[in-house]
Design a protein around this motif. Structure first.
Motif, PDB file in Angstrom:
ATOM      1  N   GLN A  41       0.808  -1.217   0.000  1.00  0.00           N
ATOM      2  CA  GLN A  41       0.000   0.000   0.000  1.00  0.00           C
ATOM      3  C   GLN A  41       0.845   1.273   0.000  1.00  0.00           C
ATOM      4  O   GLN A  41       0.318   2.365  -0.237  1.00  0.00           O
ATOM      5  N   THR A  42       2.134   1.129   0.273  1.00  0.00           N
ATOM      6  CA  THR A  42       2.961   2.313   0.515  1.00  0.00           C
ATOM      7  C   THR A  42       3.021   3.258  -0.680  1.00  0.00           C
ATOM      8  O   THR A  42       2.870   4.473  -0.524  1.00  0.00           O
ATOM      9  N   ALA A  43       3.215   2.720  -1.875  1.00  0.00           N
ATOM     10  CA  ALA A  43       3.342   3.584  -3.059  1.00  0.00           C
ATOM     11  C   ALA A  43       2.093   4.442  -3.248  1.00  0.00           C
ATOM     12  O   ALA A  43       2.187   5.643  -3.528  1.00  0.00           O
ATOM     13  N   GLY A  44       0.918   3.825  -3.094  1.00  0.00           N
ATOM     14  CA  GLY A  44      -0.318   4.594  -3.232  1.00  0.00           C
ATOM     15  C   GLY A  44      -0.454   5.658  -2.161  1.00  0.00           C
ATOM     16  O   GLY A  44      -0.807   6.808  -2.449  1.00  0.00           O
ATOM     17  N   LEU A  45      -0.150   5.293  -0.923  1.00  0.00           N
ATOM     18  CA  LEU A  45      -0.290   6.240   0.184  1.00  0.00           C
ATOM     19  C   LEU A  45       0.665   7.420   0.051  1.00  0.00           C
ATOM     20  O   LEU A  45       0.359   8.543   0.470  1.00  0.00           O
ATOM     21  N   GLU A  46       1.830   7.162  -0.553  1.00  0.00           N
ATOM     22  CA  GLU A  46       2.815   8.241  -0.687  1.00  0.00           C
ATOM     23  C   GLU A  46       2.374   9.312  -1.679  1.00  0.00           C
ATOM     24  O   GLU A  46       3.013  10.352  -1.790  1.00  0.00           O
ATOM     25  N   THR A  47       1.266   9.077  -2.375  1.00  0.00           N
ATOM     26  CA  THR A  47       0.696  10.122  -3.226  1.00  0.00           C
ATOM     27  C   THR A  47       0.330  11.350  -2.395  1.00  0.00           C
ATOM     28  O   THR A  47       0.396  12.483  -2.880  1.00  0.00           O
ATOM     29  N   ASP A 164       2.907 -12.085  -2.191  1.00  0.00           N
ATOM     30  CA  ASP A 164       2.376 -11.543  -0.939  1.00  0.00           C
ATOM     31  C   ASP A 164       1.900 -12.654  -0.010  1.00  0.00           C
ATOM     32  O   ASP A 164       1.986 -12.525   1.219  1.00  0.00           O
ATOM     33  N   ARG A 165       1.390 -13.761  -0.578  1.00  0.00           N
ATOM     34  CA  ARG A 165       1.033 -14.910   0.269  1.00  0.00           C
ATOM     35  C   ARG A 165       2.280 -15.460   0.952  1.00  0.00           C
ATOM     36  O   ARG A 165       2.268 -15.778   2.142  1.00  0.00           O
ATOM     37  N   HIS A 166       3.350 -15.555   0.176  1.00  0.00           N
ATOM     38  CA  HIS A 166       4.621 -16.039   0.720  1.00  0.00           C
ATOM     39  C   HIS A 166       5.112 -15.098   1.827  1.00  0.00           C
ATOM     40  O   HIS A 166       5.566 -15.545   2.885  1.00  0.00           O
ATOM     41  N   GLU A 167       4.997 -13.796   1.569  1.00  0.00           N
ATOM     42  CA  GLU A 167       5.459 -12.804   2.544  1.00  0.00           C
ATOM     43  C   GLU A 167       4.631 -12.871   3.829  1.00  0.00           C
ATOM     44  O   GLU A 167       5.168 -12.757   4.941  1.00  0.00           O
ATOM     45  N   LEU A 168       3.321 -13.064   3.685  1.00  0.00           N
ATOM     46  CA  LEU A 168       2.441 -13.170   4.850  1.00  0.00           C
ATOM     47  C   LEU A 168       2.818 -14.376   5.698  1.00  0.00           C
ATOM     48  O   LEU A 168       2.940 -14.271   6.929  1.00  0.00           O
ATOM     49  N   LEU A 245      -3.542  -6.586   1.951  1.00  0.00           N
ATOM     50  CA  LEU A 245      -2.661  -7.362   1.071  1.00  0.00           C
ATOM     51  C   LEU A 245      -3.349  -7.758  -0.234  1.00  0.00           C
ATOM     52  O   LEU A 245      -2.698  -8.230  -1.158  1.00  0.00           O
ATOM     53  N   GLU A 246      -4.653  -7.571  -0.301  1.00  0.00           N
ATOM     54  CA  GLU A 246      -5.389  -8.049  -1.467  1.00  0.00           C
ATOM     55  C   GLU A 246      -5.200  -7.126  -2.668  1.00  0.00           C
ATOM     56  O   GLU A 246      -5.151  -5.905  -2.533  1.00  0.00           O
ATOM     57  N   LYS A 247      -5.109  -7.735  -3.833  1.00  0.00           N
ATOM     58  CA  LYS A 247      -4.722  -7.010  -5.056  1.00  0.00           C
ATOM     59  C   LYS A 247      -5.656  -5.854  -5.396  1.00  0.00           C
ATOM     60  O   LYS A 247      -5.225  -4.842  -5.927  1.00  0.00           O
ATOM     61  N   ASP A 248      -6.931  -6.013  -5.108  1.00  0.00           N
ATOM     62  CA  ASP A 248      -7.897  -4.984  -5.492  1.00  0.00           C
ATOM     63  C   ASP A 248      -8.125  -3.936  -4.407  1.00  0.00           C
ATOM     64  O   ASP A 248      -8.978  -3.065  -4.559  1.00  0.00           O
ATOM     65  N   THR A 249      -7.385  -4.023  -3.314  1.00  0.00           N
ATOM     66  CA  THR A 249      -7.548  -3.055  -2.232  1.00  0.00           C
ATOM     67  C   THR A 249      -6.496  -1.958  -2.352  1.00  0.00           C
ATOM     68  O   THR A 249      -5.298  -2.240  -2.352  1.00  0.00           O
TER      69      THR A 249
END
Length: 275
Positions: A41-47, A164-168, A245-249
């Motif tokens: 989410q970081t890239a989007g939030l940094e907007t 992301d599943r692996h990271e979780l 973590l979900e792709k569409d969120t």
């Protein structure tokens, strides 16, 4: 922030792009406490934000009061560098509980608050509470298996990328058993004074995964909404517990769509933040 520093005491993870001219967004993570799972989410939030993510040492066994103090000290340190900007407080799951504690301790600090699937409903799942008290009986070698079995309850796996599943899973397995047991005990005993919570007058966005299989998050955000005077509830119909973590969120888009981003007039600083 180095790994060794994270292991010593709670700290904020700081992205490569530090943006002191933007509002500060402080993210308090779930049970893992690493703060690393916000990365999608970081890239989007940094907007529109200068993002900080709380990271707790893997062996952190602090009480709610000590965790609250640590977060407030870290925020104060950030505001010493740039004191005039607004602060958004965002807590997810375990971090949602901590965010409520932090907010009622220093309500003047926060312009807006975001709670995502807050785990304050832990006591409403008796099987979780019972299981959490029995986990000390489980041989250490079975915790890896347990983490794998918990994944479908934590997230809508089809909506999360393989990496992301692996990271979780990797993040879940990185937390020592003692720490997991301690944080579960914190959730079992979690209590918030409803009168104090009701005194929070700033806008609060309550986000729930409609397909959360771990906790009754939709019911819980609606309960909290009945306490808070200035709130909005957003239900993400197909999302699970680990919805970020979900792709569409896209959390930034959710904030924007719900008019939760401050405009220039709101801020009075000459900065236009809204996307």
């Amino acid at each position: 922030m180095t790994i060794s520093e994270v292991e010593l005491k709670p700290c904020f993870l700081t992205p490569e792009r530090v943006q002191p001219e933007y509002p500060l967004l402080v993210y308090l993570p779930g049970m893992d406490g690493t703060g690393q799972l916000l990365r999608s989410q970081t890239a989007g939030l940094e907007t529109g934000f200068d993002v900080r993510s709380l990271a707790l040492p893997r062996k952190d066994l602090n009480t709610w009061d000590m965790l609250t103090k640590s977060v407030l000290d870290l925020i104060d340190a950030e505001l010493e560098k740039s004191s005039q900007r607004p602060v958004y407080l965002c807590g997810e799951s375990f971090g949602g509980c901590l965010a409520m504690k932090v907010a009622i301790q220093a309500p003047h600090l926060f312009k807006r608050i975001i709670l995502i699937n807050p785990a304050s409903s832990f006591h409403l799942r008796p099987w979780l509470s019972w299981a959490s008290q029995l986990t000390y009986l489980v041989p250490l070698g079975l915790y890896d298996v347990g983490a794998l079995g918990l994944l479908p309850f934590l997230a809508s796996l089809s909506r999360i990328s393989r990496s992301d599943r692996h990271e979780l899973l990797k993040t879940m397995r990185s937390v020592p058993v003692e720490t997991v047991l301690w944080r579960l005990s914190l959730l079992r005993e979690f209590h918030i004074d409803e009168e104090q919570l009701g005194n929070l007058t700033q806008p609060v966005l309550l986000i729930a995964g409609g397909s959360d299989r771990l906790l009754p998050s939709v019911t819980e955000v609606k309960r909290i909404a009945n306490i808070l005077p200035n709130n909005k509830v957003v239900v993400l119909p197909n999302c699970g517990h680990a919805c970020l973590l979900e792709k569409d969120t896209n959390l930034y888009e959710i904030l924007n769509d719900n008019e939760f981003l401050e405009t220039k007039a709101d801020m009075g600083t000459g900065l236009e933040v809204r996307g």
